[in-house]
Write a protein that holds these residues in place. Structure first.
Motif, PDB file in Angstrom:
ATOM      1  N   ARG A 162      17.571 -36.580  75.007  1.00  0.00           N
ATOM      2  CA  ARG A 162      17.006 -35.385  74.983  1.00  0.00           C
ATOM      3  C   ARG A 162      16.888 -33.998  76.213  1.00  0.00           C
ATOM      4  O   ARG A 162      17.104 -34.618  77.198  1.00  0.00           O
ATOM      5  CB  ARG A 162      15.412 -35.775  75.246  1.00  0.00           C
ATOM      6  CG  ARG A 162      13.992 -34.726  74.967  1.00  0.00           C
ATOM      7  CD  ARG A 162      13.744 -34.541  73.450  1.00  0.00           C
ATOM      8  NE  ARG A 162      13.101 -33.290  73.444  1.00  0.00           N
ATOM      9  CZ  ARG A 162      11.672 -33.511  73.292  1.00  0.00           C
ATOM     10  NH1 ARG A 162      11.120 -34.769  73.120  1.00  0.00           N
ATOM     11  NH2 ARG A 162      10.784 -32.288  73.056  1.00  0.00           N
ATOM     12  N   LEU A 163      17.123 -32.947  75.552  1.00  0.00           N
ATOM     13  CA  LEU A 163      17.382 -31.798  76.574  1.00  0.00           C
ATOM     14  C   LEU A 163      16.122 -31.428  77.100  1.00  0.00           C
ATOM     15  O   LEU A 163      15.334 -31.249  76.168  1.00  0.00           O
ATOM     16  CB  LEU A 163      18.319 -30.823  75.617  1.00  0.00           C
ATOM     17  CG  LEU A 163      19.672 -30.772  75.744  1.00  0.00           C
ATOM     18  CD1 LEU A 163      20.259 -29.277  75.198  1.00  0.00           C
ATOM     19  CD2 LEU A 163      20.402 -31.003  77.085  1.00  0.00           C
ATOM     20  N   GLY A 164      16.196 -31.240  78.486  1.00  0.00           N
ATOM     21  CA  GLY A 164      15.253 -30.272  79.020  1.00  0.00           C
ATOM     22  C   GLY A 164      13.882 -31.068  79.196  1.00  0.00           C
ATOM     23  O   GLY A 164      13.042 -30.717  79.787  1.00  0.00           O
ATOM     24  N   VAL A 165      13.490 -32.234  78.625  1.00  0.00           N
ATOM     25  CA  VAL A 165      12.298 -32.958  78.643  1.00  0.00           C
ATOM     26  C   VAL A 165      12.723 -34.348  79.058  1.00  0.00           C
ATOM     27  O   VAL A 165      13.552 -34.966  78.614  1.00  0.00           O
ATOM     28  CB  VAL A 165      11.672 -32.990  77.358  1.00  0.00           C
ATOM     29  CG1 VAL A 165      10.481 -33.563  77.217  1.00  0.00           C
ATOM     30  CG2 VAL A 165      11.468 -31.299  76.847  1.00  0.00           C
ATOM     31  N   ARG A 201      23.027 -29.283  81.284  1.00  0.00           N
ATOM     32  CA  ARG A 201      23.770 -27.866  80.898  1.00  0.00           C
ATOM     33  C   ARG A 201      25.314 -28.127  81.160  1.00  0.00           C
ATOM     34  O   ARG A 201      26.015 -27.274  80.553  1.00  0.00           O
ATOM     35  CB  ARG A 201      22.983 -26.928  81.693  1.00  0.00           C
ATOM     36  CG  ARG A 201      21.711 -26.342  81.144  1.00  0.00           C
ATOM     37  CD  ARG A 201      21.062 -25.426  81.904  1.00  0.00           C
ATOM     38  NE  ARG A 201      19.959 -24.704  81.123  1.00  0.00           N
ATOM     39  CZ  ARG A 201      18.848 -24.157  81.802  1.00  0.00           C
ATOM     40  NH1 ARG A 201      19.103 -24.550  83.156  1.00  0.00           N
ATOM     41  NH2 ARG A 201      17.872 -23.878  81.182  1.00  0.00           N
ATOM     42  N   TRP A 204      19.959 -24.919  75.828  1.00  0.00           N
ATOM     43  CA  TRP A 204      18.827 -24.683  76.593  1.00  0.00           C
ATOM     44  C   TRP A 204      18.805 -23.782  77.349  1.00  0.00           C
ATOM     45  O   TRP A 204      17.815 -23.735  78.543  1.00  0.00           O
ATOM     46  CB  TRP A 204      18.597 -26.213  77.370  1.00  0.00           C
ATOM     47  CG  TRP A 204      17.191 -26.629  77.230  1.00  0.00           C
ATOM     48  CD1 TRP A 204      16.338 -26.462  78.624  1.00  0.00           C
ATOM     49  CD2 TRP A 204      16.235 -27.069  76.327  1.00  0.00           C
ATOM     50  NE1 TRP A 204      14.932 -26.860  78.247  1.00  0.00           N
ATOM     51  CE2 TRP A 204      14.898 -27.352  76.880  1.00  0.00           C
ATOM     52  CE3 TRP A 204      16.498 -27.328  75.064  1.00  0.00           C
ATOM     53  CZ2 TRP A 204      13.793 -27.814  76.176  1.00  0.00           C
ATOM     54  CZ3 TRP A 204      15.374 -27.665  74.315  1.00  0.00           C
ATOM     55  CH2 TRP A 204      14.043 -28.181  74.950  1.00  0.00           C
ATOM     56  N   VAL A 249      13.640 -27.174  65.355  1.00  0.00           N
ATOM     57  CA  VAL A 249      13.671 -26.186  66.608  1.00  0.00           C
ATOM     58  C   VAL A 249      13.103 -24.877  66.034  1.00  0.00           C
ATOM     59  O   VAL A 249      13.735 -24.226  64.936  1.00  0.00           O
ATOM     60  CB  VAL A 249      15.106 -26.037  66.945  1.00  0.00           C
ATOM     61  CG1 VAL A 249      15.058 -24.740  67.783  1.00  0.00           C
ATOM     62  CG2 VAL A 249      15.296 -27.325  67.939  1.00  0.00           C
ATOM     63  N   LEU A 279      18.144 -30.830  84.571  1.00  0.00           N
ATOM     64  CA  LEU A 279      18.604 -30.098  83.608  1.00  0.00           C
ATOM     65  C   LEU A 279      19.790 -29.275  83.838  1.00  0.00           C
ATOM     66  O   LEU A 279      20.572 -29.352  82.941  1.00  0.00           O
ATOM     67  CB  LEU A 279      17.523 -29.112  83.596  1.00  0.00           C
ATOM     68  CG  LEU A 279      17.761 -27.911  82.366  1.00  0.00           C
ATOM     69  CD1 LEU A 279      17.600 -28.481  81.095  1.00  0.00           C
ATOM     70  CD2 LEU A 279      16.382 -26.978  82.491  1.00  0.00           C
ATOM     71  N   ARG A 289       8.459 -31.911  81.754  1.00  0.00           N
ATOM     72  CA  ARG A 289       9.708 -31.131  82.264  1.00  0.00           C
ATOM     73  C   ARG A 289      10.726 -31.721  82.911  1.00  0.00           C
ATOM     74  O   ARG A 289      10.398 -32.498  83.859  1.00  0.00           O
ATOM     75  CB  ARG A 289       9.336 -29.666  82.559  1.00  0.00           C
ATOM     76  CG  ARG A 289       9.594 -28.703  81.774  1.00  0.00           C
ATOM     77  CD  ARG A 289       9.063 -27.385  82.173  1.00  0.00           C
ATOM     78  NE  ARG A 289       9.814 -26.798  83.373  1.00  0.00           N
ATOM     79  CZ  ARG A 289       9.154 -25.436  83.932  1.00  0.00           C
ATOM     80  NH1 ARG A 289       8.287 -24.780  83.403  1.00  0.00           N
ATOM     81  NH2 ARG A 289      10.053 -25.361  84.937  1.00  0.00           N
ATOM     82  N   THR A 349      17.607 -20.758  76.283  1.00  0.00           N
ATOM     83  CA  THR A 349      16.446 -20.360  76.038  1.00  0.00           C
ATOM     84  C   THR A 349      15.773 -21.503  75.334  1.00  0.00           C
ATOM     85  O   THR A 349      15.992 -22.009  74.016  1.00  0.00           O
ATOM     86  CB  THR A 349      16.382 -19.371  74.816  1.00  0.00           C
ATOM     87  OG1 THR A 349      17.465 -18.363  75.226  1.00  0.00           O
ATOM     88  CG2 THR A 349      15.196 -18.550  74.745  1.00  0.00           C
ATOM     89  N   PRO A 350      14.771 -22.309  76.001  1.00  0.00           N
ATOM     90  CA  PRO A 350      14.174 -23.484  75.519  1.00  0.00           C
ATOM     91  C   PRO A 350      13.586 -23.033  74.279  1.00  0.00           C
ATOM     92  O   PRO A 350      12.730 -21.959  74.229  1.00  0.00           O
ATOM     93  CB  PRO A 350      13.263 -24.080  76.707  1.00  0.00           C
ATOM     94  CG  PRO A 350      13.846 -23.379  77.790  1.00  0.00           C
ATOM     95  CD  PRO A 350      14.413 -21.967  77.384  1.00  0.00           C
ATOM     96  N   CYS A 390      19.206 -21.840  72.064  1.00  0.00           N
ATOM     97  CA  CYS A 390      18.373 -23.043  72.062  1.00  0.00           C
ATOM     98  C   CYS A 390      18.882 -24.416  72.284  1.00  0.00           C
ATOM     99  O   CYS A 390      18.677 -25.232  72.726  1.00  0.00           O
ATOM    100  CB  CYS A 390      17.677 -23.256  70.800  1.00  0.00           C
ATOM    101  SG  CYS A 390      16.284 -21.979  70.533  1.00  0.00           S
TER     102      CYS A 390
END
Lengths: 218, 269
Positions: free
Chosen positions: B68-71, B91, B53, B11, B87, B81, B55-56, B50
């Motif tokens: 997998r987060l956000g993807v 969260r 998520w 990251v 998402l 996305r 702030t990606p 991060c």
């Protein structure tokens, strides 16, 4: 000298006209609030096109006199099939004009909601629609209440302009009475008191709303 | 093999041309209490943002329980996305507590805590209230259920914020300097709650300046500097015998301050 006989004759007509003034104020304020909320929403969350649309609307409305806007709306309605609707034209024109200012009032109030609160809502898993409806707008409404009251008071005081398209609100009625009786001071002082009373009711309502929402402030 | 609660892989985070995180790899197992230490500007809070998520990251991936987060990753490996709704759901599985509490001022304590369970998890209001009251008992604020945040002290507000996060029954909790904006005498009550959660084996990542908390309640210490993890070790090892020069200097500075002014705990009496 105040002629009480003329005044007592004129009062019923002024009273009826006051109802028109109040109705016009309410209708225009409602249009202002709805249009202002939509315009603020698309300006902040509607992408570049929404932003441009809202900014153009605001600058058009703020850049031209309300008097001209009234005439444009009044003479613009018949070609689209709406005739003889002076009240509707006046409510639309005054409401759309005020909506530009309401846009700015609401925009500022929305931006005043601290970012951290939105982040907290995001981490809880609320989606954008719910964050707007449940976190942002309730607070923005409370914050903007005093400014909205001021704006709607201005709406009230803009309604005499509707006399130009022959809406029989208070001022126009006053002019009609005065032209028959030639007693200006009796009529117009009475009308001025009428506006003060209506404005007082508006402000009192707003203050009681403010009091009831005070505990929601920081 | 312990189950990974949250894992960051490579990251990195850029703010404009400034790189504030450099390829961070970290794996937090279920039940771990990780204290993240480091000087200001070392990237601790950014790492936490991060991981949630919020702030990606510019580069790299974060996995929540292996997901997998956000993807969204298609079977053929193509990445896109994740939808906003999905998402938001992800969260909701990560609890986050902020330095500045971030309670919603127009809702009561109870309203703050039940908002997520009702609006996100779809609990009935009655169920959500019951759940909230149980949690409020835990954080010692049952009596304040109908109070508005503005009438509470900082320590109470932070405990409500913790309760709000707990009501979502998250898989892990992230704390971003939870006591840094509190008056010294209020720090203890918040740390007590976090320590209680630690004793219950709640998975937590706590960015903090509270050395005493890190050494007593954490099961692992990560020391960051300059956007990198400098040390990742057991608290006992870190505090007795830090491997790196940078950690040693940080500890010396911090402990000197403690010796001078005492910890918040001792200030509390």
């Amino acid at each position: 000298m105040v002629d009480l006989a003329i005044l007592s004759q004129a009062l019923p007509a002024i009273g009826t006209a006051a109802v028109v003034t109040v109705a016009l104020t309410l209708a225009a304020s409602l249009i202002s609030l709805v249009v202002g909320a939509l315009s603020a929403a698309v300006q902040l969350g509607g992408g570049p096109i929404g932003y441009a649309l809202s900014r153009t609307y605001v600058s058009l409305m703020r850049g031209t006199p309300l008097f001209v806007q009234l005439l444009v709306v009044y003479y613009g309605l018949p070609p689209i099939g709406i005739r003889g609707q002076a009240f509707l034209a006046a409510a639309l024109a005054i409401g759309l004009n005020s909506g530009a200012y309401t846009t700015e009032i609401l925009r500022a109030a929305i931006l005043a909601v601290p970012r951290g609160q939105l982040e907290a809502a995001t981490t809880i898993g609320l989606t954008w629609g719910k964050i707007w409806r449940r976190i942002v707008l309730p607070q923005a409404f409370v914050t903007s209440l005093p400014m909205l009251t001021a704006e709607f008071t201005i709406v009230l005081k803009s309604t005499p302009l509707a006399s130009v398209i022959a809406v029989t609100e208070m001022t126009y009625t006053g002019v009609l009475i005065q032209s028959r009786t030639y007693s200006a001071s009796e009529v117009f002082l009475t009308i001025a008191v009428g506006y003060i009373l209506i404005a007082q009711v508006l402000m009192r309502l707003s203050r009681s709303l403010e009091r009831r929402t005070r505990r929601l402030r920081f | 093999m312990p189950v990974s609660a949250i894992r960051a892989e490579g990251v990195s985070m850029d703010f404009g041309s400034l790189r504030v995180l450099h390829g961070i790899n970290v794996d937090v197992s279920e039940g771990e209490v990780v204290a993240v230490l480091g000087p200001s500007g070392s990237g601790k809070s950014t790492l936490l943002r991060c991981l949630s998520w919020l702030t990606p990251p510019t580069e790299g991936a974060v996995y929540l329980q292996g997901e997998r987060l956000g993807v969204a990753v298609a079977p053929d490996g193509r990445q896109s996305r994740l939808s906003a709704a999905k998402l938001a759901r992800q969260r909701s599985r990560i609890g986050m507590v902020f330095q500045s509490f971030n309670l919603w001022p127009h809702l009561t304590v109870l309203g703050n805590i039940t908002e997520g369970p009702v609006q996100v998890l779809g609990l009935r209001p009655g169920e959500a209230r019951e759940r909230a009251m149980t949690i409020l008992e835990t954080v010692g604020l049952a009596a304040k259920a109908s109070a508005y945040p503005a009438t509470l002290s900082g320590g109470q507000q932070q405990r409500v914020a913790i309760a709000r996060a707990l009501a979502m029954q998250p898989e892990l909790l992230l704390f971003d300097e939870p006591t840094s904006s509190l008056d010294p005498e209020l720090v203890g009550e918040v740390l007590d709650v976090i320590e209680l959660l630690a004793a219950r084996r709640t998975t937590m990542v706590v960015v903090t300046h509270e050395i005493a908390f890190a050494s007593e309640a954490a099961t692992r210490v990560i020391f960051m500097d300059g956007g990198r993890i400098v040390e990742d070790t057991l608290p006992a090892t870190f505090f007795r015998d830090p491997a790196e020069e940078r950690s040693r200097r940080f500890l010396e500075r911090t402990l000197r301050r403690y010796a001078q002014f005492g910890s918040h705990r001792s200030a509390e009496g």
